[in-house]
Design a protein around this motif. Structure first.
Motif, short mmCIF file in Angstrom:
data_model
loop_
_atom_site.label_atom_id
_atom_site.label_comp_id
_atom_site.label_asym_id
_atom_site.label_seq_id
_atom_site.Cartn_x
_atom_site.Cartn_y
_atom_site.Cartn_z
N ARG A 141 62.40 15.77 30.77
CA ARG A 141 61.65 16.39 31.80
C ARG A 141 61.31 17.99 31.78
NH1 ARG A 141 66.59 15.85 33.67
NH2 ARG A 141 67.47 17.58 34.47
N LYS A 142 62.18 18.73 31.33
CA LYS A 142 62.05 20.01 31.44
C LYS A 142 61.04 20.64 30.92
CE LYS A 142 64.84 24.35 31.90
NZ LYS A 142 63.92 25.13 32.36
N PRO A 143 60.70 20.32 29.55
CA PRO A 143 59.68 20.87 28.90
C PRO A 143 58.16 20.49 29.38
CG PRO A 143 61.19 19.88 27.32
CD PRO A 143 61.57 19.59 28.64
N ALA A 144 58.20 19.27 29.99
CA ALA A 144 57.09 18.88 30.48
C ALA A 144 56.49 19.69 31.78
CB ALA A 144 57.11 17.09 30.87
N ILE A 145 57.77 19.74 32.61
CA ILE A 145 57.60 20.62 33.96
C ILE A 145 57.25 22.10 33.64
CG2 ILE A 145 58.84 21.29 35.79
CD1 ILE A 145 60.50 18.77 35.55
N ASP A 146 57.88 22.62 32.75
CA ASP A 146 57.66 23.98 32.32
C ASP A 146 56.24 24.37 31.83
OD1 ASP A 146 60.32 24.64 33.45
OD2 ASP A 146 61.05 24.84 31.45
N ALA A 147 55.92 23.38 30.81
CA ALA A 147 54.54 23.64 30.34
C ALA A 147 53.53 23.34 31.28
CB ALA A 147 54.50 22.59 29.16
N CYS A 148 53.71 22.16 32.11
CA CYS A 148 52.60 22.12 33.17
C CYS A 148 52.43 23.36 33.90
CB CYS A 148 52.93 20.90 33.86
SG CYS A 148 51.80 20.23 35.14
N SER A 149 53.61 23.75 34.45
CA SER A 149 53.29 25.04 35.22
C SER A 149 52.94 26.23 34.63
CB SER A 149 54.86 25.39 35.90
OG SER A 149 54.81 26.28 36.59
N GLU A 150 53.37 26.60 33.58
CA GLU A 150 52.34 27.52 32.69
C GLU A 150 50.96 27.48 32.36
OE1 GLU A 150 52.84 29.94 28.34
OE2 GLU A 150 54.79 28.88 29.34
N ILE A 151 50.77 25.92 31.98
CA ILE A 151 49.30 25.96 31.85
C ILE A 151 48.30 26.34 33.30
CG2 ILE A 151 47.51 24.22 31.50
CD1 ILE A 151 49.70 22.55 29.73
N VAL A 152 49.11 25.82 34.36
CA VAL A 152 48.35 26.07 35.52
C VAL A 152 48.13 27.51 35.96
CG1 VAL A 152 48.34 25.69 38.13
CG2 VAL A 152 48.86 23.86 36.50
N GLU A 153 49.07 28.43 35.86
CA GLU A 153 49.13 29.86 35.86
C GLU A 153 48.09 30.52 34.77
OE1 GLU A 153 50.25 30.97 38.56
OE2 GLU A 153 51.08 29.17 39.23
N ARG A 154 48.00 29.86 33.58
CA ARG A 154 47.40 30.38 32.55
C ARG A 154 45.96 30.25 32.89
NH1 ARG A 154 49.27 30.72 26.58
NH2 ARG A 154 47.54 31.88 26.62
N LEU A 155 45.48 29.03 33.22
CA LEU A 155 44.05 28.51 33.53
C LEU A 155 43.78 29.52 34.55
CD1 LEU A 155 44.38 24.61 33.81
CD2 LEU A 155 43.59 26.10 31.96
N LYS A 156 44.39 29.65 35.64
CA LYS A 156 43.95 30.50 36.99
C LYS A 156 43.55 31.94 36.58
CE LYS A 156 44.35 28.47 40.79
NZ LYS A 156 43.05 28.27 41.65
N ALA A 157 44.64 32.36 35.65
CA ALA A 157 44.70 33.63 35.12
C ALA A 157 43.45 34.30 34.12
CB ALA A 157 45.82 34.43 34.97
N GLU A 158 43.12 33.11 33.24
CA GLU A 158 42.47 33.35 31.92
C GLU A 158 41.29 32.68 31.90
OE1 GLU A 158 44.94 32.83 28.44
OE2 GLU A 158 46.90 33.62 29.99
N LEU A 159 40.86 31.66 32.43
CA LEU A 159 39.64 31.20 32.40
C LEU A 159 38.47 31.48 33.08
CD1 LEU A 159 41.27 29.21 30.33
CD2 LEU A 159 40.28 27.26 31.52
N PRO A 160 37.46 31.69 32.42
CA PRO A 160 36.24 32.21 33.26
C PRO A 160 35.67 31.06 34.18
CG PRO A 160 35.47 31.96 31.11
CD PRO A 160 37.17 31.70 31.21
N ILE A 161 36.38 30.48 35.12
CA ILE A 161 36.14 29.77 36.15
C ILE A 161 35.91 30.17 37.56
CG2 ILE A 161 36.35 27.35 37.24
CD1 ILE A 161 37.93 26.64 34.74
N TRP A 162 34.89 30.01 38.18
CA TRP A 162 34.60 30.72 39.64
C TRP A 162 34.13 29.26 40.58
CZ3 TRP A 162 31.99 32.38 35.28
CH2 TRP A 162 32.62 33.56 34.55
N GLY A 163 34.78 29.88 41.87
CA GLY A 163 34.49 28.89 43.00
C GLY A 163 33.72 29.42 44.12
N LYS A 164 32.74 28.87 44.61
CA LYS A 164 31.92 29.32 45.66
C LYS A 164 32.40 28.41 47.00
CE LYS A 164 27.69 29.93 45.16
NZ LYS A 164 26.08 29.60 45.08
N GLU A 165 32.88 29.04 47.91
CA GLU A 165 33.35 28.16 48.94
C GLU A 165 31.93 27.92 49.84
OE1 GLU A 165 37.87 29.54 50.01
OE2 GLU A 165 36.43 30.85 50.41
N ILE A 166 31.91 26.64 50.13
CA ILE A 166 30.59 26.27 50.91
C ILE A 166 31.40 25.92 52.35
CG2 ILE A 166 28.78 24.87 51.12
CD1 ILE A 166 28.87 26.22 48.71
N PHE A 167 30.75 26.54 53.23
CA PHE A 167 31.51 26.31 54.82
C PHE A 167 30.53 25.11 55.50
CE2 PHE A 167 32.66 30.78 53.94
CZ PHE A 167 33.95 30.54 54.10
#
Length: 147
Positions: free
Chosen positions: A110-136
């Protein structure tokens, strides 16, 4: 980049819960796996200045995002003893309550799966050029800031 094919992580619109269930189900035959970790990002109905978010419209610099994801994937497989790593991110309109990001990691323990998943999410948010436009709800919009 290596000669290895860059995997497309992008999905048009929401990520269907049936797709998530199917992905999980497919791994039941992989009996060397002892642990999975899953992160699902869901669009929140945030209230901002008295207005409620109805959806987020995601855009990306796709070619660069896929190259960066390929590198992240290679880094993660080098760092953690994973059996599987899957990432799916929405493009286009995703309504509140719908899934826009699905990260799924698997390993013998379990530990490698959990740690890797968490790191991937953080890196995606920080490194990938993806943007979101909030529509109200009133159809006005603003660019979302990642936190």
């Amino acid at each position: 980049m290596s000669d290895r094919k860059v995997k497309n992580i992008f999905v048009d619109g929401r990520i269907d819960p049936a797709f998530v269930a199917g992905s999980i189900s497919k791994h039941s035959s992989k009996t060397g796996i002892g642990g999975h970790s899953i992160f699902m990002g869901q669009v929140r109905k945030d209230e901002i200045d008295g207005k409620f978010v109805a959806a987020i419209e995601f855009t990306a610099y796709e070619e660069l995002a896929l190259e960066k994801m390929h590198q992240i994937r290679a880094d993660i497989f080098e760092k953690y003893p994973l059996s599987c790593l899957h990432v799916h991110h929405s493009l286009g309109m995703v309504k509140t309550g719908e899934i826009c990001l699905f990260v799924f990691t698997s390993s013998a323990h379990r530990k490698p799966a959990i740690d890797a998943c968490s790191e991937i999410v953080e890196r995606l948010k920080a490194e990938l050029p993806i943007w979101g436009k909030e529509i109200f709800e009133d159809e006005t919009h603003q660019w979302k800031e990642n936190s």
